[in-house]
Design a protein around this motif. Sequence first.
Motif, PDB file in Angstrom:
ATOM      1  N   SER A 261       0.811  -1.212   0.000  1.00  0.00           N
ATOM      2  CA  SER A 261       0.000   0.000   0.000  1.00  0.00           C
ATOM      3  C   SER A 261       0.851   1.271   0.000  1.00  0.00           C
ATOM      4  O   SER A 261       0.354   2.350  -0.285  1.00  0.00           O
ATOM      5  N   SER A 262       2.157   1.157   0.262  1.00  0.00           N
ATOM      6  CA  SER A 262       3.031   2.330   0.241  1.00  0.00           C
ATOM      7  C   SER A 262       3.555   2.650  -1.154  1.00  0.00           C
ATOM      8  O   SER A 262       3.441   3.776  -1.626  1.00  0.00           O
ATOM      9  N   CYS A 263       4.145   1.657  -1.809  1.00  0.00           N
ATOM     10  CA  CYS A 263       4.775   1.909  -3.116  1.00  0.00           C
ATOM     11  C   CYS A 263       3.972   1.340  -4.285  1.00  0.00           C
ATOM     12  O   CYS A 263       4.387   1.437  -5.429  1.00  0.00           O
ATOM     13  N   ASN A 264       2.816   0.721  -3.996  1.00  0.00           N
ATOM     14  CA  ASN A 264       1.921   0.142  -5.006  1.00  0.00           C
ATOM     15  C   ASN A 264       2.515  -1.043  -5.764  1.00  0.00           C
ATOM     16  O   ASN A 264       2.066  -1.371  -6.858  1.00  0.00           O
ATOM     17  N   TYR A 265       3.515  -1.698  -5.187  1.00  0.00           N
ATOM     18  CA  TYR A 265       4.060  -2.915  -5.793  1.00  0.00           C
ATOM     19  C   TYR A 265       2.977  -3.983  -5.777  1.00  0.00           C
ATOM     20  O   TYR A 265       2.263  -4.151  -4.792  1.00  0.00           O
ATOM     21  N   ASN A 266       2.836  -4.694  -6.893  1.00  0.00           N
ATOM     22  CA  ASN A 266       1.882  -5.796  -7.008  1.00  0.00           C
ATOM     23  C   ASN A 266       2.522  -6.949  -7.758  1.00  0.00           C
ATOM     24  O   ASN A 266       3.247  -6.723  -8.727  1.00  0.00           O
ATOM     25  N   SER A 267       2.247  -8.149  -7.313  1.00  0.00           N
ATOM     26  CA  SER A 267       2.707  -9.342  -8.012  1.00  0.00           C
ATOM     27  C   SER A 267       1.739 -10.470  -7.687  1.00  0.00           C
ATOM     28  O   SER A 267       1.195 -10.531  -6.588  1.00  0.00           O
ATOM     29  N   SER A 268       1.537 -11.355  -8.683  1.00  0.00           N
ATOM     30  CA  SER A 268       0.694 -12.518  -8.419  1.00  0.00           C
ATOM     31  C   SER A 268       1.159 -13.681  -9.283  1.00  0.00           C
ATOM     32  O   SER A 268       1.839 -13.493 -10.287  1.00  0.00           O
ATOM     33  N   ASP A 269       0.778 -14.875  -8.850  1.00  0.00           N
ATOM     34  CA  ASP A 269       1.115 -16.073  -9.617  1.00  0.00           C
ATOM     35  C   ASP A 269       0.073 -17.145  -9.350  1.00  0.00           C
ATOM     36  O   ASP A 269      -0.618 -17.110  -8.336  1.00  0.00           O
ATOM     37  N   VAL A 270      -0.027 -18.070 -10.283  1.00  0.00           N
ATOM     38  CA  VAL A 270      -0.932 -19.208 -10.173  1.00  0.00           C
ATOM     39  C   VAL A 270      -0.078 -20.462 -10.233  1.00  0.00           C
ATOM     40  O   VAL A 270       0.815 -20.570 -11.063  1.00  0.00           O
ATOM     41  N   GLU A 271      -0.370 -21.385  -9.332  1.00  0.00           N
ATOM     42  CA  GLU A 271       0.341 -22.658  -9.329  1.00  0.00           C
ATOM     43  C   GLU A 271      -0.660 -23.781  -9.186  1.00  0.00           C
ATOM     44  O   GLU A 271      -1.569 -23.705  -8.370  1.00  0.00           O
ATOM     45  N   ALA A 272      -0.486 -24.810  -9.986  1.00  0.00           N
ATOM     46  CA  ALA A 272      -1.346 -25.985  -9.873  1.00  0.00           C
ATOM     47  C   ALA A 272      -0.785 -26.900  -8.790  1.00  0.00           C
ATOM     48  O   ALA A 272       0.428 -26.990  -8.616  1.00  0.00           O
ATOM     49  N   GLU A 273      -1.670 -27.558  -8.077  1.00  0.00           N
ATOM     50  CA  GLU A 273      -1.228 -28.496  -7.040  1.00  0.00           C
ATOM     51  C   GLU A 273      -0.462 -29.660  -7.672  1.00  0.00           C
ATOM     52  O   GLU A 273       0.556 -30.096  -7.164  1.00  0.00           O
ATOM     53  N   GLU A 274      -0.964 -30.108  -8.816  1.00  0.00           N
ATOM     54  CA  GLU A 274      -0.339 -31.234  -9.509  1.00  0.00           C
ATOM     55  C   GLU A 274       0.701 -30.702 -10.497  1.00  0.00           C
ATOM     56  O   GLU A 274       0.427 -29.777 -11.256  1.00  0.00           O
ATOM     57  N   GLN A 275       1.902 -31.261 -10.467  1.00  0.00           N
ATOM     58  CA  GLN A 275       2.944 -30.839 -11.400  1.00  0.00           C
ATOM     59  C   GLN A 275       2.611 -31.368 -12.786  1.00  0.00           C
ATOM     60  O   GLN A 275       2.275 -32.536 -12.956  1.00  0.00           O
ATOM     61  N   LYS A 276       2.718 -30.488 -13.782  1.00  0.00           N
ATOM     62  CA  LYS A 276       2.346 -30.850 -15.140  1.00  0.00           C
ATOM     63  C   LYS A 276       3.504 -30.595 -16.093  1.00  0.00           C
ATOM     64  O   LYS A 276       4.376 -29.769 -15.806  1.00  0.00           O
ATOM     65  N   PRO A 277       3.505 -31.271 -17.230  1.00  0.00           N
ATOM     66  CA  PRO A 277       4.562 -31.027 -18.212  1.00  0.00           C
ATOM     67  C   PRO A 277       4.328 -29.700 -18.940  1.00  0.00           C
ATOM     68  O   PRO A 277       3.210 -29.181 -18.948  1.00  0.00           O
ATOM     69  N   PRO A 278       5.368 -29.151 -19.595  1.00  0.00           N
ATOM     70  CA  PRO A 278       5.216 -27.912 -20.364  1.00  0.00           C
ATOM     71  C   PRO A 278       4.164 -28.101 -21.465  1.00  0.00           C
ATOM     72  O   PRO A 278       4.083 -29.178 -22.067  1.00  0.00           O
ATOM     73  N   THR A 279       3.363 -27.060 -21.710  1.00  0.00           N
ATOM     74  CA  THR A 279       2.301 -27.159 -22.714  1.00  0.00           C
ATOM     75  C   THR A 279       2.209 -25.910 -23.579  1.00  0.00           C
ATOM     76  O   THR A 279       2.650 -24.829 -23.202  1.00  0.00           O
ATOM     77  N   ARG A 280       1.594 -26.124 -24.735  1.00  0.00           N
ATOM     78  CA  ARG A 280       1.151 -25.029 -25.596  1.00  0.00           C
ATOM     79  C   ARG A 280      -0.348 -25.228 -25.762  1.00  0.00           C
ATOM     80  O   ARG A 280      -0.797 -26.279 -26.219  1.00  0.00           O
ATOM     81  N   GLN A 281      -1.126 -24.235 -25.357  1.00  0.00           N
ATOM     82  CA  GLN A 281      -2.583 -24.291 -25.461  1.00  0.00           C
ATOM     83  C   GLN A 281      -3.004 -23.300 -26.540  1.00  0.00           C
ATOM     84  O   GLN A 281      -2.615 -22.132 -26.484  1.00  0.00           O
ATOM     85  N   THR A 282      -3.794 -23.778 -27.507  1.00  0.00           N
ATOM     86  CA  THR A 282      -4.237 -22.923 -28.607  1.00  0.00           C
ATOM     87  C   THR A 282      -5.763 -22.911 -28.625  1.00  0.00           C
ATOM     88  O   THR A 282      -6.408 -23.959 -28.603  1.00  0.00           O
ATOM     89  N   PHE A 283      -6.315 -21.704 -28.664  1.00  0.00           N
ATOM     90  CA  PHE A 283      -7.769 -21.525 -28.655  1.00  0.00           C
ATOM     91  C   PHE A 283      -8.115 -20.461 -29.697  1.00  0.00           C
ATOM     92  O   PHE A 283      -7.420 -19.452 -29.807  1.00  0.00           O
ATOM     93  N   THR A 284      -9.187 -20.695 -30.446  1.00  0.00           N
ATOM     94  CA  THR A 284      -9.635 -19.693 -31.411  1.00  0.00           C
ATOM     95  C   THR A 284     -10.949 -19.091 -30.935  1.00  0.00           C
ATOM     96  O   THR A 284     -11.948 -19.800 -30.774  1.00  0.00           O
ATOM     97  N   LEU A 285     -10.911 -17.788 -30.714  1.00  0.00           N
ATOM     98  CA  LEU A 285     -12.100 -17.018 -30.337  1.00  0.00           C
ATOM     99  C   LEU A 285     -12.928 -16.837 -31.605  1.00  0.00           C
ATOM    100  O   LEU A 285     -12.450 -16.258 -32.585  1.00  0.00           O
TER     101      LEU A 285
END
Length: 178
Positions: free
Chosen positions: A40-64
């Motif tokens: 709240s002083s310097c407005n630094y922000n950081s976030s991350d998401v981690e899955a409980e289960e370890q997964k292999p590297p992926t490429r996800q492709t989606f068409t809107l």
Amino acid sequence: MSELKSEVCLFCKEKTLTLREETYNIPHFGKCFLMSMSCSSCNYNSSDVEAEEQKPPTRQTFTLENKKDLNVRVIKSSEATVKIPQLKMDVTPGVASSGYISNIEGLLLRFKKIIEKERDSNDEPEVKKHAKNLLKKLWKAELGEFPLKIIIEDPSGNSAIISEKTEVQQLKKSSKPD
């Protein structure tokens, strides 16, 4: 949600940093942890998401392809790269990269903000025109008038685009030289 307040900020050294961790159980993905830090002083922000289960590297492709696709759930870790080939844009991981849980609409909003910032901070007519064209393409994509491919590549495997339409490709783990 667990929360720790009044921690020492890594940047401004004030005791105004709040740490949060929230657990989500996401269908077709599993248990995830969303972790964040904000000062709240310097407005630094950081976030991350981690899955409980370890997964292999992926490429996800989606068409809107239509308005309904804007609601598709997106999980992006801080290690992931997000690409939109038709716009020739990507957001790569780095020191300021953060993970998030959102949807396709929220992901596009992040790209819009980047384009608008570039447009508004630049005086060159060519840059402004290019930004205007990119924003127009995003707008048409949101209306379902312009199919837009979205790719998330994640070496940690902690990212996902949760839809039956998503193409998932397993990537080989990169070997880093010693």
